[in-house]
Motif scaffolding. Structure first.
Motif, PDB file in Angstrom:
ATOM      1  N   ASP A  20       0.822  -1.076  -0.015  1.00 13.65           N
ATOM      2  CA  ASP A  20       0.085   0.054   0.019  1.00 13.65           C
ATOM      3  C   ASP A  20       0.951   1.313  -0.153  1.00 13.65           C
ATOM      4  O   ASP A  20       0.569   2.244  -0.685  1.00 13.65           O
ATOM      5  N   VAL A  21       1.877   1.111   0.842  1.00 11.98           N
ATOM      6  CA  VAL A  21       2.644   2.209   0.923  1.00 11.98           C
ATOM      7  C   VAL A  21       3.510   2.603  -0.399  1.00 11.98           C
ATOM      8  O   VAL A  21       3.775   3.752  -1.007  1.00 11.98           O
ATOM      9  N   HIS A  55       2.571   1.998  -3.278  1.00  7.92           N
ATOM     10  CA  HIS A  55       1.539   2.392  -4.160  1.00  7.92           C
ATOM     11  C   HIS A  55       1.435   3.871  -3.926  1.00  7.92           C
ATOM     12  O   HIS A  55       1.194   4.809  -4.736  1.00  7.92           O
ATOM     13  N   ASP A  56       0.900   4.401  -2.683  1.00  2.57           N
ATOM     14  CA  ASP A  56       0.922   5.648  -2.182  1.00  2.57           C
ATOM     15  C   ASP A  56       2.208   6.485  -2.762  1.00  2.57           C
ATOM     16  O   ASP A  56       2.207   7.729  -3.390  1.00  2.57           O
ATOM     17  N   THR A  57       3.322   5.751  -2.521  1.00  2.00           N
ATOM     18  CA  THR A  57       4.619   6.658  -2.855  1.00  2.00           C
ATOM     19  C   THR A  57       4.626   6.781  -4.576  1.00  2.00           C
ATOM     20  O   THR A  57       5.201   7.973  -4.877  1.00  2.00           O
ATOM     21  N   ARG A  77       2.579   9.579  -5.059  1.00  2.00           N
ATOM     22  CA  ARG A  77       3.098  10.958  -4.598  1.00  2.00           C
ATOM     23  C   ARG A  77       4.122  11.595  -5.655  1.00  2.00           C
ATOM     24  O   ARG A  77       4.434  12.828  -5.519  1.00  2.00           O
ATOM     25  N   ALA A  96       4.741   8.585   3.480  1.00  2.00           N
ATOM     26  CA  ALA A  96       3.543   7.759   2.790  1.00  2.00           C
ATOM     27  C   ALA A  96       2.829   6.939   3.931  1.00  2.00           C
ATOM     28  O   ALA A  96       1.886   6.585   4.248  1.00  2.00           O
ATOM     29  N   HIS A 151      -0.441   6.963   5.930  1.00  2.00           N
ATOM     30  CA  HIS A 151      -1.356   5.394   6.041  1.00  2.00           C
ATOM     31  C   HIS A 151      -1.781   5.094   7.338  1.00  2.00           C
ATOM     32  O   HIS A 151      -3.048   4.810   7.767  1.00  2.00           O
TER      33      HIS A 151
END
Length: 183
Positions: free
Chosen positions: A36-37, A39-41, A44, A68, A72
């Motif tokens: 998940d992190v 993906h968020d990175t 970003r 991130a 989260h």
């Protein structure tokens, strides 16, 4: 963020994906959270505001990933503890807590007192053997006494210190077991 910096980060992200993922899994303790992190990175990187010169893209990317992760956690818990935040960004304090430090100081002081209570010869034998790693037969030679007497003195010194510190002593005296000879 300039287009060249963005491209540079994307390239570092793709090329270092496995390393970054492994690092996040290790730090976050969850492969699902790490995914998940990541993906968020990636998102970003596209949303990041313009910045100046990007000197260390790898480090910048890791920092983005940890931010991130914090975001989260905030989203999940609405509150991140200081310990969680330090863990996420790698600022774990390895220093002992005050209780452990005080306990260690107390133990060192008890050992110092126990050593002071030993006879000078026992103390010298103990320090040579355990601190300096001098072989018992060499200690015997230096002090011009038998190896057996060195063993006895060392045994008493260790027992005394163990008693004062409230610990058990595992003793290994005498000659080492003989290896099978090639006779």
């Amino acid at each position: 963020m300039s287009e060249s910096n963005r491209d540079l980060l994307r390239r570092f992200f793709v090329l270092g994906y496995d390393d970054l993922r492994a690092r996040l899994v290790r730090r976050l303790g969850s492969s699902e959270l790490a995914n998940d992190v990541l993906h968020d990175t990636w998102l970003r990187i596209d949303r990041a505001p313009p910045a100046g010169e990007l000197r260390s893209p790898g480090r910048y990317l890791v920092q983005m990933a940890f931010y991130a992760a914090l975001a989260h956690w905030r989203g999940d818990k609405h509150l991140v503890t200081l310990s969680d935040a330090k863990t996420a960004i790698g600022l774990i304090d390895e220093a002992p807590d005050p209780e452990r430090a005080a306990s260690a100081r107390s133990e060192v002081e008890a050992l110092r007192d126990a050593l002071a209570e030993l006879t000078p010869r026992r103390r010298e034998i103990l320090l040579m053997s355990r601190l300096d790693g001098v072989a018992l037969r060499d200690i015997a030679g230096r002090l011009e006494i038998s190896q057996r007497l060195v063993e006895i003195e060392l045994k008493h010194a260790l027992a005394h210190c163990a008693l004062r510190l409230g610990r058990d002593v595992i003793q290994r005296f005498g000659p080492r077991p003989r290896k099978d000879s090639e006779d």
